[in-house]
Write an enzyme that holds these catalytic residues in place. Structure first.
Site, PDB file in Angstrom:
ATOM      1  N   VAL A 189      -6.061  34.859 185.035  1.00 14.99           N
ATOM      2  CA  VAL A 189      -5.126  34.210 184.109  1.00 14.99           C
ATOM      3  C   VAL A 189      -5.813  33.049 183.391  1.00 14.99           C
ATOM      4  O   VAL A 189      -5.711  32.897 182.170  1.00 14.99           O
ATOM      5  CB  VAL A 189      -3.858  33.730 184.836  1.00 14.99           C
ATOM      6  CG1 VAL A 189      -2.914  33.009 183.880  1.00 14.99           C
ATOM      7  CG2 VAL A 189      -3.149  34.906 185.491  1.00 14.99           C
ATOM      8  N   HIS A 193      -9.941  39.687 194.902  1.00 12.50           N
ATOM      9  CA  HIS A 193      -9.741  40.866 195.760  1.00 12.50           C
ATOM     10  C   HIS A 193      -8.790  41.884 195.149  1.00 12.50           C
ATOM     11  O   HIS A 193      -8.462  42.893 195.769  1.00 12.50           O
ATOM     12  CB  HIS A 193      -9.228  40.454 197.144  1.00 12.50           C
ATOM     13  CG  HIS A 193      -7.845  39.869 197.141  1.00 12.50           C
ATOM     14  ND1 HIS A 193      -6.715  40.599 196.838  1.00 12.50           N
ATOM     15  CD2 HIS A 193      -7.404  38.614 197.425  1.00 12.50           C
ATOM     16  CE1 HIS A 193      -5.645  39.834 196.942  1.00 12.50           C
ATOM     17  NE2 HIS A 193      -6.038  38.619 197.284  1.00 12.50           N
ATOM     18  N   LEU A 242      -4.917  47.898 189.965  1.00 11.75           N
ATOM     19  CA  LEU A 242      -4.041  48.936 189.446  1.00 11.75           C
ATOM     20  C   LEU A 242      -3.188  48.392 188.313  1.00 11.75           C
ATOM     21  O   LEU A 242      -2.558  47.345 188.457  1.00 11.75           O
ATOM     22  CB  LEU A 242      -3.121  49.475 190.548  1.00 11.75           C
ATOM     23  CG  LEU A 242      -3.735  50.416 191.583  1.00 11.75           C
ATOM     24  CD1 LEU A 242      -4.647  49.663 192.542  1.00 11.75           C
ATOM     25  CD2 LEU A 242      -2.651  51.136 192.356  1.00 11.75           C
ATOM     26  N   VAL A 299      -9.114  19.954 192.359  1.00  9.89           N
ATOM     27  CA  VAL A 299      -8.139  19.040 191.768  1.00  9.89           C
ATOM     28  C   VAL A 299      -7.470  18.232 192.872  1.00  9.89           C
ATOM     29  O   VAL A 299      -6.994  18.787 193.869  1.00  9.89           O
ATOM     30  CB  VAL A 299      -7.093  19.816 190.945  1.00  9.89           C
ATOM     31  CG1 VAL A 299      -6.001  18.886 190.430  1.00  9.89           C
ATOM     32  CG2 VAL A 299      -7.772  20.537 189.781  1.00  9.89           C
ATOM     33  N   HIS A 330      -0.727  40.902 201.810  1.00 18.39           N
ATOM     34  CA  HIS A 330      -0.498  42.319 201.504  1.00 18.39           C
ATOM     35  C   HIS A 330      -1.711  43.098 202.013  1.00 18.39           C
ATOM     36  O   HIS A 330      -2.859  42.724 201.750  1.00 18.39           O
ATOM     37  CB  HIS A 330      -0.321  42.442 199.991  1.00 18.39           C
ATOM     38  CG  HIS A 330      -0.557  43.793 199.421  1.00 18.39           C
ATOM     39  ND1 HIS A 330       0.243  44.868 199.697  1.00 18.39           N
ATOM     40  CD2 HIS A 330      -1.499  44.251 198.549  1.00 18.39           C
ATOM     41  CE1 HIS A 330      -0.180  45.921 199.019  1.00 18.39           C
ATOM     42  NE2 HIS A 330      -1.242  45.571 198.325  1.00 18.39           N
ATOM     43  N   TYR A 365       0.064  52.739 197.854  1.00 16.81           N
ATOM     44  CA  TYR A 365      -0.646  53.152 196.657  1.00 16.81           C
ATOM     45  C   TYR A 365      -2.089  53.466 197.018  1.00 16.81           C
ATOM     46  O   TYR A 365      -2.622  53.002 198.045  1.00 16.81           O
ATOM     47  CB  TYR A 365      -0.566  52.103 195.549  1.00 16.81           C
ATOM     48  CG  TYR A 365      -1.195  50.763 195.854  1.00 16.81           C
ATOM     49  CD1 TYR A 365      -2.569  50.556 195.733  1.00 16.81           C
ATOM     50  CD2 TYR A 365      -0.406  49.677 196.249  1.00 16.81           C
ATOM     51  CE1 TYR A 365      -3.142  49.322 196.004  1.00 16.81           C
ATOM     52  CE2 TYR A 365      -0.973  48.436 196.516  1.00 16.81           C
ATOM     53  CZ  TYR A 365      -2.341  48.261 196.391  1.00 16.81           C
ATOM     54  OH  TYR A 365      -2.907  47.045 196.671  1.00 16.81           O
ATOM     55  N   TRP A 387       0.313  38.808 187.939  1.00 15.19           N
ATOM     56  CA  TRP A 387      -0.576  39.816 188.492  1.00 15.19           C
ATOM     57  C   TRP A 387      -1.574  40.263 187.428  1.00 15.19           C
ATOM     58  O   TRP A 387      -1.361  40.055 186.225  1.00 15.19           O
ATOM     59  CB  TRP A 387       0.217  41.008 189.017  1.00 15.19           C
ATOM     60  CG  TRP A 387       1.110  40.674 190.181  1.00 15.19           C
ATOM     61  CD1 TRP A 387       1.338  39.431 190.708  1.00 15.19           C
ATOM     62  CD2 TRP A 387       1.895  41.576 190.959  1.00 15.19           C
ATOM     63  NE1 TRP A 387       2.209  39.510 191.762  1.00 15.19           N
ATOM     64  CE2 TRP A 387       2.571  40.808 191.938  1.00 15.19           C
ATOM     65  CE3 TRP A 387       2.096  42.954 190.912  1.00 15.19           C
ATOM     66  CZ2 TRP A 387       3.434  41.389 192.876  1.00 15.19           C
ATOM     67  CZ3 TRP A 387       2.945  43.537 191.849  1.00 15.19           C
ATOM     68  CH2 TRP A 387       3.598  42.761 192.822  1.00 15.19           C
ATOM     69  N   TYR A 443      31.793  28.855 166.785  1.00 16.06           N
ATOM     70  CA  TYR A 443      30.738  29.722 167.319  1.00 16.06           C
ATOM     71  C   TYR A 443      29.494  29.501 166.478  1.00 16.06           C
ATOM     72  O   TYR A 443      29.540  29.576 165.239  1.00 16.06           O
ATOM     73  CB  TYR A 443      31.162  31.186 167.258  1.00 16.06           C
ATOM     74  CG  TYR A 443      30.093  32.162 167.728  1.00 16.06           C
ATOM     75  CD1 TYR A 443      29.893  32.396 169.088  1.00 16.06           C
ATOM     76  CD2 TYR A 443      29.277  32.828 166.822  1.00 16.06           C
ATOM     77  CE1 TYR A 443      28.924  33.278 169.527  1.00 16.06           C
ATOM     78  CE2 TYR A 443      28.294  33.720 167.248  1.00 16.06           C
ATOM     79  CZ  TYR A 443      28.119  33.941 168.605  1.00 16.06           C
ATOM     80  OH  TYR A 443      27.146  34.811 169.047  1.00 16.06           O
ATOM     81  N   ASP A 499      23.333  31.677 171.790  1.00 20.56           N
ATOM     82  CA  ASP A 499      24.560  31.485 171.026  1.00 20.56           C
ATOM     83  C   ASP A 499      25.452  30.532 171.801  1.00 20.56           C
ATOM     84  O   ASP A 499      25.449  30.499 173.033  1.00 20.56           O
ATOM     85  CB  ASP A 499      25.257  32.810 170.708  1.00 20.56           C
ATOM     86  CG  ASP A 499      25.686  33.577 171.944  1.00 20.56           C
ATOM     87  OD1 ASP A 499      25.184  33.304 173.051  1.00 20.56           O
ATOM     88  OD2 ASP A 499      26.526  34.479 171.797  1.00 20.56           O
TER      89      ASP A 499
END
Length: 816
Positions: free
Chosen positions: A22, A55, A59, A181, A232, A263, A365, A539, A552
């Site tokens: 990421v 690791h 998939l 950090v 996991h 999987y 992920w 509205y 809204d």
């Protein structure tokens, strides 16, 4: 004559914490947009720092019930397909294959095929023989069929990280490993720097992309990060003779055996197998060791915990039944890999309201990594993502959903449900009840069937109304659409149309906006004209700068400088608070108040005897507000109707809520009053064509294509006005009526026009007044009467574009 050199604005200083997939993706996306002063800090060594990326089995299945997650995954595949390192591609497009070994799973795969078609993902349902062709090692006799997506595959996460690191570095970013950090500095509510064990880094923006260490970084910033790490299991087998001689890392589709929470993927001549079948193994993020400490404990990396054989044994037997070749093999290596879960299974993205400039890109992920990074980069640079991300917005969790106990319990349940067949209405089981309205005890007495949303217990129908359903003629439902549904809902809808019903509207969000600048502020922030006398209800819409519908609202002007605003989510409070000037105060009053909707042709007969004020149409018109008393209870009454019938929303404080319910119930006995639930409510609101923000429309849509352009006044200034187009929409939120009175759909199904997939369903419900199922769908602009087809459980259901509103087009039932 000398020319003055162009002065370019300084690129903001950005510090990204975490150089996993990421963080690297985000640095690449930011620098590609011109923000080149980017520093990525990583506590471990590069290029494999030891977090979940190091690791990850890689998939990538793009199909999801969430359009947002599907779009994230689609971009990830597109981007990684174009990346390589030293001639090695970062993505291997071997395809994906999801297996069904039970009829229930096969039906679910048909639903998943529908999601794929709705989101533009190529895939098909295949029979057992084709599954065997795609994966020759399968025991065909245990397989009923599968869902094959040829464009899915394997992401090489570390290579993709490196490729993006190199691109970002070439544009000016720097990546510093071995920097732990230790603190986040801030001043006047804004982030100013990141402190590490090797120095301090000034910052205009800080992004926590620390993965399962997110809560640790969040605590340094004073921010709760609702994330629970769990372990996991993943194993690799010994070499299989059947795979001998394979040169490629993988040649067969990645495989899901969801009926056993497993999987499979190839590792050249071995098979890697992951399992969600074991007990949840939560990990304390504050106890995860740093890289060197992990190695000292004989751990390969901080995210790799020792393998627990006892948790694996039952899954190994399931693996051997599906793949008989494994009967002669053994597990060569295994570990318990740590990664992140949130209470609802979605990422946590966005800028903190409490600490400006501090961003989260957490619980992501590999599947969604590049898509998330693009969205966050757009958010930071342009002010909003191009894609709707409200399902991932960090503001979406209520305070009651942020406790460590809640996050842990729900995170563990999300792990357990990763491969479960989940109904779209299926509520969480624990912790419940969490939030209840003051009427909860009365609702229980009436046999309410509760579902949950935002932590609230929401009645969907009441068993006390079962006698009203006797003798009603309703089409028989299939097993899937019959879940979380009852024919009682039809009886409650009819009672609302014919007599009067009480609806618990307490979970609707309420904001109080006050102060000398309140009118100017709200008028500038919303699209409709709010410059009306006290007592008016309007509205209106919240738009972003690009003209997308953020929300809204119903805005009631109760006094010259006091407004009650009916909103949708915590993000509305965040948006308004960000823009509010000093002379405006905004307060969320939802938890301290409650609301009952009193609707039906006898609504006035019920409430008028309880008050000295005149509730006639002439004295108390539609979209008007009045502060009064009903019996002993002070109420704010708004003459609104979400069900298309005469009535009021009645608000009071939570301490008086039960008294209000009892007062109305007693007054309505002779009128045949009932309590009605959300199932009937949804049917009635779709018959009137009332949109639900977050389901029917989001900030990806403008008001005119969403069918709410009537709430836009172009003769005033408001946020987003300049972005609205004068051209006719090329797509619309379209009302469809199913041709067969017995057919139903539930939402998110693909819609085809002339056999070509052209859009998808948003909301759907049976219209009991109309005797047909109603579906709203995003489609190209089509004339009334156009025939379309909706895919439902593998079948094509005929439907027709209908004129809106479907019920009471002249509004005679509301305005009386």
């Amino acid at each position: 004559m000398s020319s003055t050199p162009e002065i370019r604005p300084r690129s903001p200083k950005v510090v990204v914490i975490g150089a996993g997939i990421v963080g690297c993706s985000l640095a690449d996306e930011l620098t590609a947009r011109g923000w080149t002063d980017v520093t990525v800090l990583e506590q471990g060594p590069l290029p494999a720092p030891g977090g979940s990326t190091s690791h990850a089995p890689g998939l990538v299945f793009r199909t999801s019930p969430s359009k947002t997650l599907a779009e994230f995954a689609k971009y990830t595949v597109e981007k990684f397909n174009a990346l390589e390192v030293d001639g090695v591609p970062c993505f291997q497009q071997v395809g994906g294959l999801e297996l069904a070994t039970t009829p229930e799973r096969l039906a679910d795969l048909h639903r998943r095929a529908g999601y794929a078609a709705a989101w533009g993902i190529r895939g098909e349902i295949v029979d057992a023989a084709r599954c065997k062709e795609l994966w020759p090692l399968l025991d065909e006799s245990v397989v009923l069929g599968g869902f094959h997506t040829p464009d899915d595959g394997l992401a090489r996460a570390l290579l993709a990280s490196r490729a993006q690191l190199e691109r970002a570095t070439a544009r000016g970013a720097r990546f510093l490993d071995r920097h732990t950090v230790t603190g986040i500095e801030q001043e006047s509510g804004r982030v100013t720097a990141v402190v590490t064990d090797r120095g301090t880094f000034p910052a205009d923006h800080v992004v926590s992309a620390a993965g399962f260490w997110g809560p640790v970084i969040g605590r340094m910033a004073g921010i709760d990060v609702p994330l629970q790490p769990l372990a996991h299991q993943y194993v690799k087998t010994k070499p299989l003779p059947e795979l001998a001689g394979h040169a490629a890392e993988a040649s067969r589709p990645i495989l899901r055996y969801q009926d056993r929470d497993l999987y499979f993927r190839e590792h050249t001549d071995r098979i890697g197998i992951g399992s969600y079948a074991h007990r949840p193994l939560p990990v304390d993020p504050f106890a995860v060791p740093a890289y060197d400490e992990a190695r000292a404990r004989d751990m390969e990396m901080p995210s790799s915990y020792p393998f627990t054989t006892e948790d694996w044994t039952p899954s190994w037997e399931d693996c051997r039944r599906l793949v008989p070749a494994l009967g002669a093999s053994e597990v060569e290596e295994g570990f318990n890999g740590v990664f992140s879960f949130t209470p609802d299974g979605m990422p946590v993205l966005g800028e903190s309201r409490r600490l400006r400039g501090f961003w989260l890109a957490e619980a992501v992920w590999v599947t969604h990594s590049a898509g998330v990074a693009r969205a966050v980069a757009e958010w930071m640079v342009d002010g909003r993502p191009a894609l709707d991300v409200h399902e991932c917005d960090l503001t979406r969790f209520e305070d009651a959903q942020r406790s460590p106990s809640y996050v842990r319990e729900r995170g563990c349940q999300q792990f357990a449900e990763v491969y479960d067949v989940l109904h779209p209405l299926q509520p969480m089981e624990q912790p419940r009840p969490l939030r209840v309205s003051p009427f909860y005890a009365r609702q229980q007495e009436l046999g309410a069937f509760f579902l949950e949303g935002g932590g609230w217990e929401r009645p969907h129908w009441y068993e006390a109304n079962a006698p009203l359903a006797e003798g009603m003629s309703l089409p028989e439902r299939d097993a899937w659409s019959a879940r979380y549904w009852s024919p009682i809902a039809a009886a409650e809808a009819r009672a609302t149309r014919e007599k009067v019903a009480l609806y618990d509207m307490t979970p609707l969000r309420r904001l109080e906006v006050t102060g000398p600048g309140a009118l100017d502020f709200l008028d500038r922030m919303t699209t409709n004209n709010l410059r009306k006398k006290p007592g008016a209800v309007t509205y209106s819409l919240l738009l972003d700068e690009r003209g997308g519908v953020r929300s809204d609202l119903t805005v009631a002007r109760l006094a010259p400088d006091r407004f009650q605003v009916g909103a949708n989510s915590p993000a509305d409070l965040d948006w308004l608070t960000r823009h509010a000037p000093a002379d405006v105060q905004i307060r969320d009053i939802t938890s301290g108040t409650c609301c009952i909707g009193v609707w039906g042709p006898l609504a006035r007969d019920l409430v008028q005897p309880l008050t000295r004020d005149d509730f006639s149409h002439e004295a108390f018109g539609y979209f008007r507000a009045k502060e009064t008393y009903l019996g002993h209870v002070p109420v704010t009454a708004l003459r609104l109707s979400y069900v298309g019938e005469l009535g009021w929303e009645l608000y009071t404080t939570a301490d008086l809520g039960l008294r209000l319910w009892d007062t109305l119930w007693e007054a309505g006995r002779d009128l045949g009053v009932i309590a009605a639930g959300r199932s009937a409510f949804n049917s009635l609101r779709l018959e009137k064509g009332y949109r639900a923000w977050g389901t029917d429309m989001t900030d990806e849509h403008d008001p005119f294509e969403a069918g709410v352009g009537f709430a836009v006044r172009r003769d005033k200034e408001f946020v987003g006005r300049s972005a609205l187009s004068d051209s006719p929409p090329t797509r619309r939120l379209t009302a469809l009526l199913l041709d067969d009175p017995a057919a139903v759909v539930l939402g998110k199904e693909p819609v085809s026009v002339d056999g070509v997939p052209s859009g998808y369903v948003t909301s759907a419900s049976y219209g009991y007044t109309l005797g047909r199922c109603i579906a709203y769908a995003w489609l190209p602009t089509l004339p009334t009467g156009t025939a379309v087809q909706i895919a439902y459980l593998g079948e094509k259901v005929a439907a027709t574009v209908a004129e809106e509103p479907l019920f009471d087009p002249k509004m005679t039932r509301i305005r009386r």
